[in-house]
Design a protein around this motif. Structure first.
Motif, mmCIF file in Angstrom:
data_model
loop_
_atom_site.group_PDB
_atom_site.id
_atom_site.type_symbol
_atom_site.label_atom_id
_atom_site.label_comp_id
_atom_site.label_asym_id
_atom_site.label_seq_id
_atom_site.Cartn_x
_atom_site.Cartn_y
_atom_site.Cartn_z
ATOM 1 N N THR A 63 58.528 42.567 75.108
ATOM 2 C CA THR A 63 58.990 41.262 74.632
ATOM 3 C C THR A 63 60.065 40.702 75.551
ATOM 4 O O THR A 63 60.035 39.517 75.916
ATOM 5 N N ASN A 64 61.020 41.536 75.940
ATOM 6 C CA ASN A 64 62.077 41.092 76.852
ATOM 7 C C ASN A 64 61.517 40.705 78.218
ATOM 8 O O ASN A 64 61.953 39.732 78.835
ATOM 9 N N LEU A 65 60.555 41.491 78.685
ATOM 10 C CA LEU A 65 59.943 41.200 79.982
ATOM 11 C C LEU A 65 59.226 39.850 79.965
ATOM 12 O O LEU A 65 59.374 39.042 80.899
ATOM 13 N N ALA A 66 58.451 39.599 78.888
ATOM 14 C CA ALA A 66 57.754 38.318 78.762
ATOM 15 C C ALA A 66 58.743 37.158 78.666
ATOM 16 O O ALA A 66 58.529 36.096 79.274
ATOM 17 N N TYR A 67 59.823 37.363 77.910
ATOM 18 C CA TYR A 67 60.847 36.321 77.774
ATOM 19 C C TYR A 67 61.491 36.022 79.130
ATOM 20 O O TYR A 67 61.705 34.863 79.499
ATOM 21 N N TRP A 68 61.798 37.072 79.886
ATOM 22 C CA TRP A 68 62.442 36.921 81.198
ATOM 23 C C TRP A 68 61.524 36.224 82.212
ATOM 24 O O TRP A 68 61.960 35.379 82.998
ATOM 25 N N LEU A 69 60.224 36.569 82.153
ATOM 26 C CA LEU A 69 59.284 36.022 83.128
ATOM 27 C C LEU A 69 58.836 34.596 82.813
ATOM 28 O O LEU A 69 58.647 33.783 83.722
ATOM 29 N N PHE A 70 58.661 34.272 81.520
ATOM 30 C CA PHE A 70 57.968 33.034 81.171
ATOM 31 C C PHE A 70 58.791 32.009 80.394
ATOM 32 O O PHE A 70 58.401 30.843 80.338
ATOM 33 N N SER A 71 59.895 32.415 79.783
ATOM 34 C CA SER A 71 60.636 31.450 78.962
ATOM 35 C C SER A 71 61.453 30.490 79.827
ATOM 36 O O SER A 71 62.150 30.924 80.753
ATOM 37 N N PRO A 72 61.400 29.191 79.527
ATOM 38 C CA PRO A 72 62.216 28.227 80.276
ATOM 39 C C PRO A 72 63.677 28.203 79.821
ATOM 40 O O PRO A 72 64.499 27.492 80.396
ATOM 41 N N TYR A 73 63.980 28.994 78.772
ATOM 42 C CA TYR A 73 65.333 28.950 78.195
ATOM 43 C C TYR A 73 66.215 30.126 78.601
ATOM 44 O O TYR A 73 67.272 30.341 78.019
ATOM 45 N N VAL A 74 65.783 30.908 79.578
ATOM 46 C CA VAL A 74 66.591 32.023 80.048
ATOM 47 C C VAL A 74 67.722 31.478 80.923
ATOM 48 O O VAL A 74 67.460 30.901 81.987
ATOM 49 N N LEU A 131 68.798 40.822 81.394
ATOM 50 C CA LEU A 131 67.526 41.293 80.828
ATOM 51 C C LEU A 131 66.848 42.394 81.655
ATOM 52 O O LEU A 131 66.441 43.415 81.088
ATOM 53 N N PRO A 132 66.689 42.243 82.972
ATOM 54 C CA PRO A 132 66.056 43.346 83.722
ATOM 55 C C PRO A 132 66.888 44.629 83.707
ATOM 56 O O PRO A 132 66.331 45.728 83.681
ATOM 57 N N CYS A 133 68.219 44.501 83.708
ATOM 58 C CA CYS A 133 69.080 45.688 83.628
ATOM 59 C C CYS A 133 68.900 46.401 82.293
ATOM 60 O O CYS A 133 68.799 47.636 82.229
ATOM 61 N N PHE A 134 68.834 45.593 81.228
ATOM 62 C CA PHE A 134 68.655 46.177 79.901
ATOM 63 C C PHE A 134 67.290 46.847 79.786
ATOM 64 O O PHE A 134 67.166 47.944 79.231
ATOM 65 N N ASN A 135 66.258 46.201 80.326
ATOM 66 C CA ASN A 135 64.918 46.788 80.261
ATOM 67 C C ASN A 135 64.830 48.091 81.048
ATOM 68 O O ASN A 135 64.151 49.032 80.631
ATOM 69 N N LEU A 136 65.506 48.142 82.180
ATOM 70 C CA LEU A 136 65.535 49.372 82.965
ATOM 71 C C LEU A 136 66.197 50.494 82.168
ATOM 72 O O LEU A 136 65.712 51.635 82.137
ATOM 73 N N TYR A 137 67.305 50.178 81.498
ATOM 74 C CA TYR A 137 67.988 51.163 80.660
ATOM 75 C C TYR A 137 67.089 51.604 79.505
ATOM 76 O O TYR A 137 66.990 52.792 79.192
ATOM 77 N N LEU A 138 66.400 50.647 78.879
ATOM 78 C CA LEU A 138 65.522 50.948 77.752
ATOM 79 C C LEU A 138 64.400 51.903 78.169
ATOM 80 O O LEU A 138 64.068 52.856 77.447
ATOM 81 N N ALA A 139 63.824 51.656 79.340
ATOM 82 C CA ALA A 139 62.762 52.527 79.851
ATOM 83 C C ALA A 139 63.287 53.939 80.123
ATOM 84 O O ALA A 139 62.610 54.932 79.831
ATOM 85 N N LEU A 140 64.511 54.018 80.666
ATOM 86 C CA LEU A 140 65.114 55.322 80.958
ATOM 87 C C LEU A 140 65.367 56.109 79.677
ATOM 88 O O LEU A 140 65.059 57.310 79.592
ATOM 89 N N ILE A 141 65.916 55.444 78.665
ATOM 90 C CA ILE A 141 66.191 56.096 77.383
ATOM 91 C C ILE A 141 64.888 56.546 76.727
ATOM 92 O O ILE A 141 64.804 57.638 76.161
ATOM 93 N N TRP A 142 63.857 55.706 76.796
ATOM 94 C CA TRP A 142 62.557 56.074 76.220
ATOM 95 C C TRP A 142 62.042 57.347 76.867
ATOM 96 O O TRP A 142 61.492 58.226 76.197
ATOM 97 N N LEU A 143 62.209 57.465 78.184
ATOM 98 C CA LEU A 143 61.748 58.642 78.912
ATOM 99 C C LEU A 143 62.494 59.896 78.455
ATOM 100 O O LEU A 143 61.881 60.957 78.262
#
Length: 343
Positions: free
Chosen positions: A31-42, A50-62
């Motif tokens: 959801t964050n990735l789609a918002y970052w890539l496609f939303s005009p309101y970022v 957003l990309p920093c948070f997503n990177l952290y989220l992926a690391l924690i998931w691992l």
């Protein structure tokens, strides 16, 4: 939502939490990735965050997936997610000035759910109220704006209600789980997780009734482990328990799904062979006897078992049925053990 340790199995709760994180984190990532890539309101801030948070989220998931440092990950994430939450709220409030409703308003309650998942009740209440007050403080400068005023008011009220619901839910869940555990403990053996004596009594009554009403033949197999007391005396009760657990697993994998299997007490067990004649049940008992005798157990190499088999008669009660099966088992013991006898 953490509950007191004495209300339910904490290990089961930790497994449940892990499953929740493993399922929900990828959705948040996408959801964050789609918002970052496609939303005009970022805005510029979120474009970096957003990309920093997503990177952290992926690391924690691992880490959670590999079951490494799960508790430290939970606590660190409590702070990281909180910081991210406040940044998103700050961005949301600024966009309200421009008449834009940021979609994070729909997602922000998840952070409070996370708080109640990770912390004990009192800590969760205190920390969630602290984050809520910081959220209120961030919105105060915008309350004079007519465009933002109504949305902010609704957001604060709904968020506070979410917190109240989580508090009540945290109180309800332990009671529900405790009642479920009490029910399970009433009908299942705590060591082997198969039917206990109370459950077997009810199953026997039901099977006797079915045999009478439908004129069918069913049988029971009553058996125990030969010289099991010597196992406990020589190796200790911990090893004895391990043998019982392995023994039960072996029997469960060797009977039909339609058969009922339970622990009568100690090292005594019963299989209710539904819709099987005395000869068929005796064949099943012989099959079990051979499987057990040839199996190499983890701690004591080999054990044997003796079996008494009997079929249900029209005038049987559970007591008379068990008595007859016990007599057959006694005959098996007198014959030298590791054998099957039928009456």
């Amino acid at each position: 939502m953490n509950c007191p340790v004495n209300t339910f199995n904490n290990n089961e709760y930790e497994k449940l939490k892990r499953k929740i994180f493993l399922v929900t984190f990828p959705f948040i990532f996408l959801t964050n990735l789609a918002y970052w890539l496609f939303s005009p309101y970022v805005d510029h801030l979120m474009f970096v965050v957003l990309p920093c948070f997503n990177l952290y989220l992926a690391l924690i998931w691992l880490f959670i997936y590999r079951q490494r440092h799960i508790r430290p990950c939970e606590i660190i994430s409590l702070v990281v997610f909180g910081f991210y939450h406040l940044l998103r709220i700050y961005s949301l409030f600024n966009q309200l000035e421009e008449g834009i409703f940021n979609v994070y308003g729909l997602w922000s309650p998840l952070y409070f759910v996370y708080i109640f998942l990770v912390l004990e009740q009192a800590e969760a209440i205190g920390y969630s109220l602290f984050i809520f007050l910081l959220t209120v403080a961030l919105g105060i400068p915008h309350l004079g704006n007519p465009r933002a005023n109504d949305i902010l008011t609704q957001y604060y009220i709904s968020t506070f209600l979410y917190i109240l619901l989580l508090i009540f839910f945290q109180k309800i869940v332990p009671s529900y789980i405790e009642s479920d555990m009490l029910r399970k403990n009433a009908y299942y053996d705590s060591l082997t997780d198969i039917a206990n004596r109370r459950s077997l009594d009810e199953l026997l009554r039901d099977e006797i009734k079915l045999c009478r009403e439908h004129n069918r033949c069913s049988s029971i197999i009553f058996f125990d482990i030969d010289n099991f007391k010597e196992v406990n005396d020589e190796f200790g009760h911990d090893i004895g328990d391990s043998v019982l657990i392995e023994f039960v697993s072996l029997v469960k994998s060797s009977i039909r799904e339609s058969d009922f299997f339970g622990r009568w007490g100690g090292d005594e067990f019963i299989v209710i062979a539904a819709n099987q004649s005395l000869a068929e049940a005796s064949q099943l008992a012989e099959k079990l006897r051979k499987i057990i005798a040839s199996h190499s157990f983890c701690y004591i190499d080999h054990v044997t078992a003796s079996f008494g088999v009997t079929s249900i008669e029209p005038d049987d009660l559970p007591q008379s049925l068990i008595k007859r099966a016990d007599q057959a088992l006694y005959c098996a013991k007198k014959s030298g053990r590791n054998t099957v006898k039928a009456l």
